[in-house]
Design an enzyme around this catalytic site. Structure first.
Site, PDB file in Angstrom:
ATOM      1  N   CYS A   1      21.484 147.246  -1.703  1.00  0.00           N
ATOM      2  CA  CYS A   1      20.403 146.745  -2.549  1.00  0.00           C
ATOM      3  C   CYS A   1      19.450 145.928  -1.696  1.00  0.00           C
ATOM      4  CB  CYS A   1      20.948 145.883  -3.687  1.00  0.00           C
ATOM      5  SG  CYS A   1      21.696 144.334  -3.115  1.00  0.00           S
TER       6      CYS A   1
ATOM      7  N   CYS B   1      20.655 142.921   0.092  1.00  0.00           N
ATOM      8  CA  CYS B   1      21.288 143.109   1.398  1.00  0.00           C
ATOM      9  C   CYS B   1      20.269 142.869   2.511  1.00  0.00           C
ATOM     10  CB  CYS B   1      21.868 144.519   1.513  1.00  0.00           C
ATOM     11  SG  CYS B   1      23.253 144.858   0.392  1.00  0.00           S
TER      12      CYS B   1
ATOM     13  N   ASP C   1      -4.722 162.222   5.330  1.00  0.00           N
ATOM     14  CA  ASP C   1      -5.038 162.937   6.558  1.00  0.00           C
ATOM     15  C   ASP C   1      -5.987 164.083   6.215  1.00  0.00           C
ATOM     16  OD1 ASP C   1      -4.728 163.841   9.304  1.00  0.00           O
ATOM     17  OD2 ASP C   1      -3.507 165.452   8.462  1.00  0.00           O
TER      18      ASP C   1
ATOM     19  N   ASP D   1       0.665 165.794   7.080  1.00  0.00           N
ATOM     20  CA  ASP D   1       1.524 166.956   7.286  1.00  0.00           C
ATOM     21  C   ASP D   1       1.888 167.201   8.737  1.00  0.00           C
ATOM     22  OD1 ASP D   1      -1.051 167.845   8.139  1.00  0.00           O
ATOM     23  OD2 ASP D   1      -0.350 169.913   7.919  1.00  0.00           O
TER      24      ASP D   1
ATOM     25  N   ASP E   1       1.004 162.346  12.068  1.00  0.00           N
ATOM     26  CA  ASP E   1       1.036 161.513  10.872  1.00  0.00           C
ATOM     27  C   ASP E   1       2.368 160.800  10.696  1.00  0.00           C
ATOM     28  OD1 ASP E   1      -1.547 162.448  10.077  1.00  0.00           O
ATOM     29  OD2 ASP E   1      -0.620 164.271   9.311  1.00  0.00           O
TER      30      ASP E   1
END
Length: 804
Positions: free
Chosen positions: A21, A24, A432, A631, A635
């Site tokens: 979680c 943490c 992009d 893509d 990137d």
């Protein structure tokens, strides 16, 4: 954090196991922040990674690793990417742990039910059996929870691990008090409650692991782009050597179609080089002697001799790998809503337990002269038992699975639970250009013939001359001619002029196709086309001139084409109150032209991959939540750094591995589909939390009265989980739909319904080969596990409750 010492700075990257979680991440951050010599700490729950910057003269890596392990977490070398088999093994281990704990719980409840049904509650062995089951569940099956709870408590952090242990130890304490000290005290109820709350916590841990875990192999896939060997010329002899043995200054030969193995400078040769991994631009760059090339880019047409300039850790791909790793760790954390509630709920439960104990000790002393110890202990311990928020722990994972199913049906794979919560806060979307807004492939966009010549004639002549060329732009011209049904003639002779164009003999006449300046140098008069040429180039279009028999025929404009739904998608982004920004490695002129076509006003152009991630960090530093859509390899660092990264599924494996969400087709509009699903799922999460909190809130309040037995805590606990399950999946089940993530739609069996134009089977192979953990979620198994466990426990407790 200390700012003293030598001023030197080192960095320790780590893979962290055992996080469940956002508390943490907070626990780890606080622990490291208190160590003298630590300058900066970044922890990512989604990627289970951490980055610590420290002064090596004040603290050592061994101390940092030991601190992590003392907190109950595990350290792994980040360079050793876990295999899918290791992830699957961890899931099997945690599933086995859940099965064991579930069995202990069912046996405990069955013993209670049988004992009460046949009036066997006074059998001396019964409470001891229940105690044995509780101790086994807590200290063997659930020992990992004990370690994490004690580590958190030592550092003053109150989270669900701590609350669980308060509830479990309260159960043990209540049972022991009833066994040895107090008369007429519900011994079995308390022991069974300790078993049940521990089991539900293990179930919550398993569900979180199932949703969160994925095998991210982006860096390994990235480095695989670099060839294993290189042809090195030493002492005039060409020899093939391992890539790790190539040194700066070595001369490397690269043939057409090969991946360039090193960063370097061209010494000899002319070629078209595809550098899309750097710039994202699909049109290859013409390279001649003296130009720089990047390792991993593709040499397409000519043979090159390259002098290596950067090798090993200094190479471009290595830098990208480091950028991805750093972005994972420095990505802003997300404090999940359930953890915000738990932050206060834990304190409320502890206060309620103290209040219940005090009411039945102080008030009876004032009114009757003696405290009611039985009622006081029952009130205090029952409040702790009833306060354990098992349904709170499952509210987010269940809503995530439900939302993931809706997304899958639209051809969208939701890979990160954090994305569901953060999506509602997104204020900027970075898009992009190439492959995201545009198709990512060169195509003929316009044909401008001179007077007296038609479009078809210009294309027919150009395609006939280009038919023998291997250049990507030549393919674009041929495709355009074929699409229009134009006949392509055979060339009698063909000569390529690298960096300029092609020359061919078609129908006995000399044809030139290439750069306008080259045709002008060859004596072709293009004066009448100068204005049109300038207009096209300002719009970012690559212009090829066509001439036959010394006379200009016209111009062919080649560029990447905008996706059909791009403008509509941008309009939807604006309608949602989000600012769209284009970010690209392409030149500003081209980027501005494409942005204007789809309605984007803000453009960040000519940026290299690590700069994209820096731009994302700069926006995050302003307090803005950022989504990145891309893509390509270039990137990947930005996709990882962004609060939400979305990869277009037709892109590279690296981008897909780095993203939180994967769109399984080319539609840009699917980005906003993912946004809508995530926002709706987060709304469902809040509904689940409200339901869970209601049950626990009422239960704790009732427990303070001292009139509620822990067995009713178990009934309330099961009821709250059932309510959350029903809210998450009830509507779909009533409509006759399977409560899963739409695996059939994603598998490629019905790919048209899953997002339109995903290629047959590609999505299914992606899920099966790269996301085996998610394939399990998609296949509906977690829902069946929860349903089976919940049904078994409900049946057993139902019998017990009925008897009571």
């Amino acid at each position: 954090m200390s700012e003293h010492g030598s001023g030197r700075q080192a960095a320790l990257r780590m893979r962290i196991g055992g996080m469940s979680c956002s508390f943490c991440t907070s626990t780890i951050h606080k622990a490291y922040s208190r160590i003298d010599g630590v300058h900066e700490v970044g922890v990512s729950l989604a990627h289970e990674e951490g980055l610590v910057r420290y002064d090596p003269e004040l603290v050592t890596p061994q101390v940092l690793i030991r601190t992590l392990e003392q907190m109950g977490y595990t350290y792994r070398d980040p360079e050793k990417v876990r295999s899918f088999e290791e992830d699957a093994a961890e899931l099997r281990r945690e599933r086995f742990r859940l099965m064991v704990a579930g069995t202990f719980t069912v046996v405990s409840l069955a013993l209670m039910a049988v004992g009460m049904w046949f009036d066997l509650v006074d059998i001396p062995a019964l409470p001891w059996l229940l105690l044995a089951l509780a101790l086994n569940t807590m200290f063997i099956t659930g020992w990992f929870i004990q370690k994490m709870a004690f580590a958190s408590l030592r550092r003053g952090i109150l989270n669900q691990h701590v609350l669980l242990e308060f509830a479990a130890y309260a159960g043990i304490a209540g049972g022991l008090l009833g066994l040895f000290v107090l008369d007429d005290f519900p011994v079995g109820d308390f022991f069974a409650a300790a078993t049940l709350v521990t089991t539900y916590h293990i179930l919550s841990h398993y569900s979180s692991l199932l949703v969160r875990t994925r095998s991210s192999q982006a860096v390994r896939r990235l480095m695989a782009l670099r060839p294993d060997t290189a042809r090195v010329i030493r002492d005039g002899i060409e020899q093939e050597v391992p890539i790790d043995e190539v040194h700066a200054g070595d001369h490397v030969r690269v043939r057409p179609g090969e991946s360039i193995p090193v960063d370097g400078t061209i010494l000899d040769g002319v070629s078209a080089v595809n550098e899309a991994l750097v710039t994202g631009e699909p049109i290859p760059a013409e390279k001649v002697a003296g130009d720089d090339v990047i390792g991993g880019s593709i040499n397409q047409t000519g043979t090159l001799v390259v002098e290596a300039t950067r090798v090993g850790e200094d190479a471009f791909l290595s830098q990208i790998a480091r950028s991805i790793d750093e972005a994972r760790s420095l990505r802003p954390g997300v404090l999940q809503l359930v953890d915000v509630i738990l932050h206060w709920f834990v304190r409320i439960v502890l206060f309620a337990a103290a209040l219940g104990f005090s009411l039945w000790t102080i008030l009876p002393m004032l009114t009757q002269g003696a405290p009611d110890w039985n009622r006081a202990l029952l009130a205090g311990l029952a409040a702790l038992v009833m306060g354990y928020p098992c349904a709170l722990g499952m509210a987010t994972p269940l809503a995530t699975i439900r939302g993931g199913g809706e997304a899958a049906e639209r051809g969208i794979l939701m890979r990160s639970g954090e994305a569901f919560q953060v999506m509602n806060e997104i204020s900027v979307i970075l898009l992009d250009k190439t492959g995201t807004i545009t198709r990512g492939a060169p195509a003929v966009r316009t044909v401008l013939p001179v007077a007296g010549t038609g479009d078809a004639e210009v294309l027919q002549v150009a395609a006939s001359a280009e038919a023998s060329s291997e250049h990507p732009l030549a393919r674009a011209v041929e495709d355009a001619a074929e699409a229009r049904g134009i006949t392509i003639d055979d060339a009698d002779a063909f000569t390529a002029h690298p960096g300029h164009g092609v020359e061919a003999t078609v129908g006995g006449l000399r044809v030139l196709v290439g750069k306008p300046d080259w045709l002008t140098a060859e004596g072709i008069d293009l004066g009448s086309l100068d204005e049109e040429r300038a207009t096209l180039e300002r719009a970012g279009v690559t212009v090829a001139a066509v001439a036959r028999d010394g006379v200009a025929l016209g111009l062919v404009g080649i560029a990447d084409t905008v996706k059909p739904d791009a403008a509509e998608a941008v309009a939807r982004i604006r309608a949602a109150g989000i600012t769209p920004v284009m970010i690209t490695g392409d030149n500003r002129r081209t980027a501005t032209a494409v942005a204007a076509e789809v309605g984007i006003t803000e453009v960040i152009a000519e940026v290299v991959p690590d700069e994209k991630a820096s731009r994302v960090r700069a926006l995050q530093a302003e307090g803005r939540r950022v989504m990145m859509v891309g893509d390509g390899i270039n990137d990947a660092p930005a996709l990882t750094q962004a609060d939400v990264g979305i990869a277009i599924g037709a892109g590279t494996d690296i981008a897909i591995e780095a993203a939180d969400i994967v769109v399984m087709n080319d539609r840009l509009g699917a980005v906003m589909d993912a946004y809508d699903v995530a926002v709706a799922s987060y709304r469902k999460t809040k509904q689940n939390l409200a339901l869970a909190f209601s049950f626990n809130g009422v239960g704790v309040t009732a427990a303070v009265t001292g009139l509620v037995s822990p067995v009713w805590a178990m009934v309330a606990m099961i009821s709250s989980v059932t309510a959350v399950l029903a809210n998450s999946f009830g509507g779909r089940m009533i409509r006759g739909e399977r409560p899963n993530l739409g695996y059939q739609a994603l598998s490629g069996d019905d790919h048209h319904g899953a997002g339109g134009d995903a290629p047959d089977g590609d999505v299914g192979r992606y899920v099966a080969e790269r996301e085996p953990v998610l394939a399990m979620v998609i296949d509906g198994r977690p829902v069946r596990w929860w349903a089976a466990v919940a049904a078994a426990i409900t049946a057993a407790v139902g019998v017990a409750a009925a008897v009571v």
